[in-house]
Enzyme design. Sequence first.
Site, PDB file in Angstrom:
ATOM      1  N   PRO A 127       0.793  -1.237   0.000  1.00  0.00           N
ATOM      2  CG  PRO A 127      -0.127  -1.105   2.134  1.00  0.00           C
ATOM      3  CD  PRO A 127       0.541  -2.063   1.185  1.00  0.00           C
ATOM      4  CG  ASN A 128      -0.177   4.333   1.339  1.00  0.00           C
ATOM      5  OD1 ASN A 128      -1.178   4.848   0.842  1.00  0.00           O
ATOM      6  ND2 ASN A 128      -0.191   3.812   2.554  1.00  0.00           N
ATOM      7  NE  ARG A 139       4.052   6.634   1.527  1.00  0.00           N
ATOM      8  CZ  ARG A 139       4.289   5.405   1.951  1.00  0.00           C
ATOM      9  NH1 ARG A 139       4.675   4.472   1.104  1.00  0.00           N
ATOM     10  NH2 ARG A 139       4.133   5.101   3.221  1.00  0.00           N
ATOM     11  CE1 TYR A 154       8.982   5.136   2.757  1.00  0.00           C
ATOM     12  CE2 TYR A 154       7.402   6.936   2.815  1.00  0.00           C
ATOM     13  CZ  TYR A 154       7.924   5.785   3.369  1.00  0.00           C
ATOM     14  OH  TYR A 154       7.392   5.267   4.521  1.00  0.00           O
ATOM     15  CG  ASN A 191       8.454  -1.950   0.086  1.00  0.00           C
ATOM     16  OD1 ASN A 191       7.963  -2.088   1.214  1.00  0.00           O
ATOM     17  ND2 ASN A 191       9.013  -0.819  -0.308  1.00  0.00           N
ATOM     18  CB  ALA A 209       1.535   0.157   6.131  1.00  0.00           C
ATOM     19  CG  HIS A 227       5.449  -2.161  10.106  1.00  0.00           C
ATOM     20  ND1 HIS A 227       6.783  -2.526  10.150  1.00  0.00           N
ATOM     21  CD2 HIS A 227       5.370  -1.147   9.191  1.00  0.00           C
ATOM     22  CE1 HIS A 227       7.473  -1.747   9.312  1.00  0.00           C
ATOM     23  NE2 HIS A 227       6.632  -0.913   8.724  1.00  0.00           N
ATOM     24  CG  ASP A 265      -0.132 -17.347   8.167  1.00  0.00           C
ATOM     25  OD1 ASP A 265       1.000 -17.461   8.683  1.00  0.00           O
ATOM     26  OD2 ASP A 265      -1.180 -17.302   8.842  1.00  0.00           O
ATOM     27  CD  GLU A 311      10.940  -7.337   5.731  1.00  0.00           C
ATOM     28  OE1 GLU A 311      11.146  -8.436   6.298  1.00  0.00           O
ATOM     29  OE2 GLU A 311      10.648  -6.300   6.352  1.00  0.00           O
ATOM     30  CG  HIS A 316      11.376  -2.165   4.159  1.00  0.00           C
ATOM     31  ND1 HIS A 316      10.002  -2.158   4.151  1.00  0.00           N
ATOM     32  CD2 HIS A 316      11.747  -3.304   4.792  1.00  0.00           C
ATOM     33  CE1 HIS A 316       9.557  -3.243   4.769  1.00  0.00           C
ATOM     34  NE2 HIS A 316      10.592  -3.963   5.168  1.00  0.00           N
ATOM     35  NE  ARG A 328      10.454   5.996   8.393  1.00  0.00           N
ATOM     36  CZ  ARG A 328       9.449   5.879   7.510  1.00  0.00           C
ATOM     37  NH1 ARG A 328       9.500   4.941   6.567  1.00  0.00           N
ATOM     38  NH2 ARG A 328       8.424   6.691   7.575  1.00  0.00           N
TER      39      ARG A 328
HETATM   40  C1  DQA Z   1       8.359   1.093   3.617  1.00  0.00           C
HETATM   41  C2  DQA Z   1       8.492   1.281   5.133  1.00  0.00           C
HETATM   42  C3  DQA Z   1       7.163   1.047   5.828  1.00  0.00           C
HETATM   43  O1  DQA Z   1       7.294   1.232   7.217  1.00  0.00           O
HETATM   44  C4  DQA Z   1       6.117   2.028   5.309  1.00  0.00           C
HETATM   45  O2  DQA Z   1       4.858   1.751   5.892  1.00  0.00           O
HETATM   46  C5  DQA Z   1       6.032   2.048   3.821  1.00  0.00           C
HETATM   47  C6  DQA Z   1       7.259   1.973   3.035  1.00  0.00           C
HETATM   48  C7  DQA Z   1       9.671   1.458   2.880  1.00  0.00           C
HETATM   49  O3  DQA Z   1       9.812   1.030   1.728  1.00  0.00           O
HETATM   50  O4  DQA Z   1      10.520   2.158   3.413  1.00  0.00           O
HETATM   51  O5  DQA Z   1       4.961   2.237   3.256  1.00  0.00           O
HETATM   52  O6  DQA Z   1       8.083  -0.276   3.360  1.00  0.00           O
END
Ligand code: DQA
Length: 149
Positions: free
Chosen positions: A10-11, A18, A23, A75, A78, A81, A88, A99, A101, A108
């Site tokens: 998401p996002n 953003r 980012y 990635n 959110a 977390h 699963d 994983e 980021h 953070r």
């Molecule tokens: C993120 C880090 C996450 O905590 C955050 O919610 C994101 C982006 C990152 O790529 O740094 O949406 O995954």
Amino acid sequence: MARFLLLNGPNLGQLGTREPGIYGTATLPQIEQRLRAQATAAGHELDAFQSDSEPDLLKRIHQARDQQIAVILFNPAAFTHTSVALRDALLAVQIPFIELHLSNVAAREPFRHKSFFADVALGTIAGFGPTSYELALTAAIRHVSQGGE
Ligand code: DQA
């Protein structure tokens, strides 16, 4: 030839505008395009999918099982977390994943220090902006060329 799946949560479709101080200014299509080129140059293939919806991400992970995906680059944003369901799903399909980021989540807010994925991932790459994606793909390519070690 191996096939990789780049999954973004998401996002991340909002990258470019953003919180650029955290980012960066690259958009997701730009990152995806760069990664496809990197995969192709190494003789591989890369599929990309972004969704803000947990059910859609779950569906895409389930589909990956029938698509001979060698490694998922994920990635979870959110959902990193919060999502037992996505963790699963990855365990269910038994596809190795990395994983990743953009930001250094460990530096953070405390709620970003917890990951539902880190202990079942091949590894985690965080803190290098869009380069995190390139490093993750490099690691995935190395992983398949070493026969999955
Ligand atoms: C993120 C880090 C996450 O905590 C955050 O919610 C994101 C982006 C990152 O790529 O740094 O949406 O995954």
